[in-house]
Write a protein that holds these residues in place. Structure first.
Motif, mmCIF file in Angstrom:
data_model
loop_
_atom_site.group_PDB
_atom_site.id
_atom_site.type_symbol
_atom_site.label_atom_id
_atom_site.label_comp_id
_atom_site.label_asym_id
_atom_site.label_seq_id
_atom_site.Cartn_x
_atom_site.Cartn_y
_atom_site.Cartn_z
ATOM 1 N N LEU A 60 3.482 9.393 -0.820
ATOM 2 C CA LEU A 60 4.303 8.940 0.289
ATOM 3 C C LEU A 60 5.563 8.268 -0.245
ATOM 4 O O LEU A 60 5.541 7.682 -1.332
ATOM 5 N N VAL A 61 6.636 8.345 0.527
ATOM 6 C CA VAL A 61 7.885 7.658 0.181
ATOM 7 C C VAL A 61 7.927 6.395 1.025
ATOM 8 O O VAL A 61 8.150 6.453 2.237
ATOM 9 N N THR A 111 0.833 -1.205 0.000
ATOM 10 C CA THR A 111 0.000 0.000 0.000
ATOM 11 C C THR A 111 0.864 1.250 0.000
ATOM 12 O O THR A 111 0.593 2.213 -0.741
ATOM 13 N N LEU A 112 1.895 1.263 0.810
ATOM 14 C CA LEU A 112 2.784 2.426 0.865
ATOM 15 C C LEU A 112 3.509 2.643 -0.458
ATOM 16 O O LEU A 112 3.663 3.783 -0.912
ATOM 17 N N VAL A 113 3.947 1.559 -1.083
ATOM 18 C CA VAL A 113 4.626 1.656 -2.375
ATOM 19 C C VAL A 113 3.695 2.252 -3.429
ATOM 20 O O VAL A 113 4.120 3.057 -4.277
ATOM 21 N N ASN A 114 2.424 1.868 -3.379
ATOM 22 C CA ASN A 114 1.467 2.301 -4.395
ATOM 23 C C ASN A 114 0.850 3.667 -4.114
ATOM 24 O O ASN A 114 0.058 4.158 -4.914
ATOM 25 N N THR A 115 1.189 4.275 -2.988
ATOM 26 C CA THR A 115 0.647 5.587 -2.634
ATOM 27 C C THR A 115 1.611 6.666 -3.120
ATOM 28 O O THR A 115 2.725 6.792 -2.622
ATOM 29 N N ARG A 143 -1.290 10.702 6.940
ATOM 30 C CA ARG A 143 -1.678 10.032 5.690
ATOM 31 C C ARG A 143 -1.433 8.525 5.779
ATOM 32 O O ARG A 143 -2.303 7.713 5.431
ATOM 33 N N SER A 144 -0.255 8.130 6.238
ATOM 34 C CA SER A 144 0.062 6.706 6.321
ATOM 35 C C SER A 144 -0.834 6.002 7.336
ATOM 36 O O SER A 144 -1.316 4.885 7.089
ATOM 37 N N SER A 145 -1.079 6.632 8.462
ATOM 38 C CA SER A 145 -1.927 6.023 9.488
ATOM 39 C C SER A 145 -3.342 5.814 8.982
ATOM 40 O O SER A 145 -3.947 4.753 9.206
ATOM 41 N N ASP A 146 -3.875 6.826 8.304
ATOM 42 C CA ASP A 146 -5.237 6.722 7.772
ATOM 43 C C ASP A 146 -5.343 5.587 6.761
ATOM 44 O O ASP A 146 -6.342 4.848 6.741
ATOM 45 N N LEU A 147 -4.342 5.438 5.912
ATOM 46 C CA LEU A 147 -4.350 4.369 4.915
ATOM 47 C C LEU A 147 -4.275 2.989 5.568
ATOM 48 O O LEU A 147 -5.037 2.079 5.238
ATOM 49 N N ILE A 148 -3.368 2.846 6.501
ATOM 50 C CA ILE A 148 -3.110 1.534 7.098
ATOM 51 C C ILE A 148 -4.293 1.058 7.926
ATOM 52 O O ILE A 148 -4.579 -0.144 7.983
ATOM 53 N N ARG A 149 -5.000 1.971 8.552
ATOM 54 C CA ARG A 149 -6.172 1.584 9.354
ATOM 55 C C ARG A 149 -7.252 0.922 8.513
ATOM 56 O O ARG A 149 -8.091 0.189 9.044
ATOM 57 N N THR A 150 -7.248 1.166 7.211
ATOM 58 C CA THR A 150 -8.281 0.593 6.339
ATOM 59 C C THR A 150 -7.928 -0.807 5.848
ATOM 60 O O THR A 150 -8.758 -1.459 5.221
ATOM 61 N N ILE A 151 -6.725 -1.280 6.121
ATOM 62 C CA ILE A 151 -6.276 -2.587 5.623
ATOM 63 C C ILE A 151 -6.872 -3.701 6.478
ATOM 64 O O ILE A 151 -6.843 -3.639 7.708
ATOM 65 N N GLU A 152 -7.381 -4.711 5.818
ATOM 66 C CA GLU A 152 -8.020 -5.822 6.518
ATOM 67 C C GLU A 152 -7.022 -6.503 7.461
ATOM 68 O O GLU A 152 -5.881 -6.792 7.102
ATOM 69 N N GLY A 153 -7.461 -6.756 8.677
ATOM 70 C CA GLY A 153 -6.638 -7.440 9.663
ATOM 71 C C GLY A 153 -5.935 -6.521 10.637
ATOM 72 O O GLY A 153 -5.464 -6.965 11.687
ATOM 73 N N LEU A 183 4.577 1.835 13.547
ATOM 74 C CA LEU A 183 5.242 2.548 12.462
ATOM 75 C C LEU A 183 6.382 3.387 13.005
ATOM 76 O O LEU A 183 6.211 4.149 13.964
ATOM 77 N N MET A 184 7.557 3.242 12.385
ATOM 78 C CA MET A 184 8.719 4.039 12.756
ATOM 79 C C MET A 184 9.222 4.777 11.519
ATOM 80 O O MET A 184 8.990 4.348 10.386
ATOM 81 N N GLY A 185 9.925 5.882 11.745
ATOM 82 C CA GLY A 185 10.482 6.632 10.633
ATOM 83 C C GLY A 185 10.596 8.105 10.973
ATOM 84 O O GLY A 185 10.069 8.571 11.989
ATOM 85 N N ARG A 186 11.301 8.828 10.132
ATOM 86 C CA ARG A 186 11.407 10.291 10.253
ATOM 87 C C ARG A 186 10.476 10.883 9.198
ATOM 88 O O ARG A 186 10.784 10.883 7.997
ATOM 89 N N VAL A 187 9.329 11.391 9.635
ATOM 90 C CA VAL A 187 8.295 11.814 8.698
ATOM 91 C C VAL A 187 7.687 13.140 9.148
ATOM 92 O O VAL A 187 7.786 13.526 10.316
ATOM 93 N N THR A 188 7.049 13.805 8.206
ATOM 94 C CA THR A 188 6.320 15.020 8.549
ATOM 95 C C THR A 188 4.964 14.647 9.148
ATOM 96 O O THR A 188 4.519 13.506 9.068
ATOM 97 N N GLN A 189 4.303 15.630 9.728
ATOM 98 C CA GLN A 189 2.980 15.374 10.296
ATOM 99 C C GLN A 189 2.009 14.902 9.215
ATOM 100 O O GLN A 189 1.179 14.022 9.448
ATOM 101 N N ARG A 190 2.123 15.487 8.023
ATOM 102 C CA ARG A 190 1.252 15.063 6.926
ATOM 103 C C ARG A 190 1.485 13.609 6.584
ATOM 104 O O ARG A 190 0.531 12.836 6.406
ATOM 105 N N GLU A 191 2.747 13.211 6.494
ATOM 106 C CA GLU A 191 3.059 11.826 6.160
ATOM 107 C C GLU A 191 2.588 10.878 7.258
ATOM 108 O O GLU A 191 2.097 9.779 6.983
#
Length: 203
Positions: A141-142, A134-138, A168-178, A157-165
Motif C-alpha cells: 500500500l502507498v 500500519t499503512l506505512v509498514n504495509t 486491503r486497507s480496510s481489512d488491516l485497519i479493522r484489526t487495530i485495537e480501539g 478513510l478518504m483517498g483515490r484508490v483502487t478496489q484492491r487498495e
C-alpha cells in the motif's frame, strides 16, 4: 484531524494557508517543490486546503456551540464528522458545506449526540497514529494515498484508490485495537486510472 473549535485554531490554519507561509499538502510543499506523492492534482490540493478553512469558519460562525465538527476535504469532497446537538443543526451542516466555493460533494457523518470528551479525542489521536504507522509498514500500500480521520473510535478513510487498495486497507485497519468501525469515503479508480494519476519520479 482538523477541528473547527476553538475559533483560534481555525484562524491559525487560515494564516498558515496564506501567502505568509507555504502550504504543505501530500507530504510536499506547494509553491516550492510541488507534491511528489499525492494522487490529487496540485490545484485540487490547494482547493482542499481552502475548503477546510472556509467550511470551518462558516460552521463556527453559523452554528457555534451547537456542533463540534471536523472538516476534511479530499479532491473537493468535503467530509464532516463529529457531533451536533440537534437534527436541524446536522442538516444545516450539509447546507453550509455545499455553499463553500469549490465543494463538489458533502459527506455528512456527524451524529446527533453530546460533544466527545477530551479523553475520547486523545484516544482518537492515538488510534490515528497506529493506523498511519500500519499503512506505512504495509509494503503493498502507498500510505500517502490515504487520509485518515478518527471520531470516537470510528475511522473514516478518504483517498483515490483502487478496489484492491480499499479492501486491503480496510481489512488491516479493522484489526487495530480501539477501532469500532471503518467508513470508506474513497474515490475508487481502476488500475489504468491509477497509473495515469500516480506521481511520476522526476528525472
Amino acid at each position: 484531524m482538523k477541528r473547527i473549535a476553538p475559533l483560534t485554531l481555525v484562524l491559525l490554519a487560515a494564516l498558515a494557508s496564506s501567502a505568509c507561509a507555504p502550504i504543505i499538502v501530500g507530504g510536499a510543499m506547494v509553491g516550492g517543490a510541488l507534491m511528489a506523492t499525492d494522487r490529487r492534482s496540485s490545484g485540487a490540493q490547494v482547493d482542499d486546503q481552502a475548503i477546510e478553512v472556509k467550511s470551518g469558519l462558516r460552521i463556527r460562525n453559523e452554528l457555534g456551540d451547537k456542533v463540534h465538527v471536523s472538516s476534511n476535504s479530499y479532491n473537493r469532497v468535503l467530509l464532516l464528522t463529529g457531533e451536533a446537538n440537534s437534527d436541524a443543526a446536522r442538516e444545516q451542516l450539509t447546507t453550509i458545506g455545499k455553499g463553500v466555493d469549490g465543494v463538489q460533494d458533502v459527506i455528512n457523518e456527524v451524529e446527533v449526540m453530546p460533544a466527545s470528551s477530551l479523553g475520547s479525542r486523545t484516544n482518537d489521536a492515538l488510534i490515528a497514529t497506529k493506523i498511519k504507522a500500519t499503512l506505512v509498514n504495509t509494503k503493498d500500500l502507498v500510505s500517502s494515498a490515504f487520509d485518515v480521520i478518527v471520531e470516537r473510535g470510528n475511522v473514516y478513510l478518504m483517498g483515490r484508490v483502487t478496489q484492491r487498495e480499499a479492501d486491503r486497507s480496510s481489512d488491516l485497519i479493522r484489526t487495530i485495537e480501539g477501532v469500532k468501525k471503518v467508513v470508506r469515503c474513497f474515490e475508487i479508480v481502476t488500475e489504468d486510472q491509477l497509473d495515469q494519476i500516480s506521481p511520476k519520479p522526476t528525472k
